[in-house]
Write a protein that holds these residues in place. Structure first.
Motif, PDB file in Angstrom:
ATOM      1  N   LEU A 147     -36.288 -10.628  88.531  1.00  0.00           N
ATOM      2  CA  LEU A 147     -35.217  -9.862  87.875  1.00  0.00           C
ATOM      3  C   LEU A 147     -34.699 -10.575  86.633  1.00  0.00           C
ATOM      4  O   LEU A 147     -34.337  -9.929  85.650  1.00  0.00           O
ATOM      5  CB  LEU A 147     -34.071  -9.614  88.860  1.00  0.00           C
ATOM      6  CG  LEU A 147     -34.366  -8.647  89.998  1.00  0.00           C
ATOM      7  CD1 LEU A 147     -33.210  -8.597  90.974  1.00  0.00           C
ATOM      8  CD2 LEU A 147     -34.692  -7.265  89.467  1.00  0.00           C
ATOM      9  N   LYS A 148     -34.705 -11.911  86.672  1.00  0.00           N
ATOM     10  CA  LYS A 148     -34.268 -12.695  85.506  1.00  0.00           C
ATOM     11  C   LYS A 148     -35.171 -12.401  84.318  1.00  0.00           C
ATOM     12  O   LYS A 148     -34.712 -12.165  83.209  1.00  0.00           O
ATOM     13  CB  LYS A 148     -34.284 -14.181  85.839  1.00  0.00           C
ATOM     14  CG  LYS A 148     -33.944 -15.079  84.638  1.00  0.00           C
ATOM     15  CD  LYS A 148     -34.238 -16.524  84.930  1.00  0.00           C
ATOM     16  CE  LYS A 148     -35.682 -16.822  84.846  1.00  0.00           C
ATOM     17  NZ  LYS A 148     -36.234 -17.465  83.713  1.00  0.00           N
ATOM     18  N   ASN A 149     -36.473 -12.397  84.570  1.00  0.00           N
ATOM     19  CA  ASN A 149     -37.418 -12.135  83.492  1.00  0.00           C
ATOM     20  C   ASN A 149     -37.384 -10.673  83.055  1.00  0.00           C
ATOM     21  O   ASN A 149     -37.514 -10.379  81.869  1.00  0.00           O
ATOM     22  CB  ASN A 149     -38.836 -12.516  83.926  1.00  0.00           C
ATOM     23  CG  ASN A 149     -38.992 -14.020  84.068  1.00  0.00           C
ATOM     24  OD1 ASN A 149     -38.268 -14.782  83.436  1.00  0.00           O
ATOM     25  ND2 ASN A 149     -39.912 -14.437  84.911  1.00  0.00           N
ATOM     26  N   THR A 150     -37.232  -9.787  84.005  1.00  0.00           N
ATOM     27  CA  THR A 150     -37.218  -8.354  83.682  1.00  0.00           C
ATOM     28  C   THR A 150     -36.001  -7.973  82.847  1.00  0.00           C
ATOM     29  O   THR A 150     -36.113  -7.239  81.882  1.00  0.00           O
ATOM     30  CB  THR A 150     -37.231  -7.507  84.981  1.00  0.00           C
ATOM     31  OG1 THR A 150     -38.351  -7.898  85.773  1.00  0.00           O
ATOM     32  CG2 THR A 150     -37.316  -6.031  84.669  1.00  0.00           C
TER      33      THR A 150
END
Length: 181
Positions: A133-136
């Motif tokens: 989720l951090k990357n998304t």
């Protein structure tokens, strides 16, 4: 201690005396005291001979007695999860070692270990999900370590809450309706 053995000894009866009183064989008494399940004629005969309700004889675990006797050990097993909190599988291994070493394998200790097994399985899944989720969503890089810290604090809360509940109510306040063990 086996329920039949406990009642027999409280009446100061030998196995032979109980077998005569219940009109069943000594070998049957030996099998029942060794852990064979009570049923049918044997249950009726022993219930009458010992002057005890059938339900009490069927309560082979005697959980209420063992909770009082081993409550300190159960709390120790629960708190031992804190010692190796940051070691992979540490929250499972130390309670398991103490549980089997001290022969305190009952529903409550199984629940304590089950909670730690589920937490240990959920921890990497949640951390990986947060990383994805951090990357998304292009979130701050600190979100992963913060989520790990939060998960560790949640586990500490569960352990301490259950310890406090064992002290006050003699039961776990956070538990599953199933056991992993």
């Amino acid at each position: 201690m086996n329920t039949i053995l406990k009642y027999r000894e409280s009446l100061n009866l030998t196995q032979k005396q109980l077998s005569e009183k219940a009109n069943i064989s000594v070998r049957t008494i030996q099998r029942v005291e060794a852990g064979q399940q009570l049923k049918g004629h044997t249950l009726d005969a022993l219930s009458k001979a010992l002057n005890v309700d059938k339900e009490q004889l069927l309560n082979t675990k005697n959980e209420t007695i063992s909770k009082e006797i081993n409550l300190v050990l159960i709390k120790l097993i629960n708190l031992s999860s804190l010692l190796l909190l940051v070691v992979p599988l540490g929250t499972i291994l130390l309670p398991l070692i103490i549980m089997y070493w001290k022969k305190e394998v009952n529903q409550m200790t199984k629940q304590i270990v089950s909670i730690q097994v589920m937490w240990t399985l959920a921890f990497p899944i949640i951390v990986l999900l947060v990383a994805v989720l951090k990357n998304t969503f292009k979130l701050n890089n600190q979100i992963v370590p913060l989520s790990m810290l939060l998960l560790i604090l949640v586990n500490v809360y569960i352990i301490l809450k259950n310890t406090a509940s064992l002290d006050k109510k003699r039961e776990l306040s956070i538990f599953f309706k199933f056991s992993v063990l």
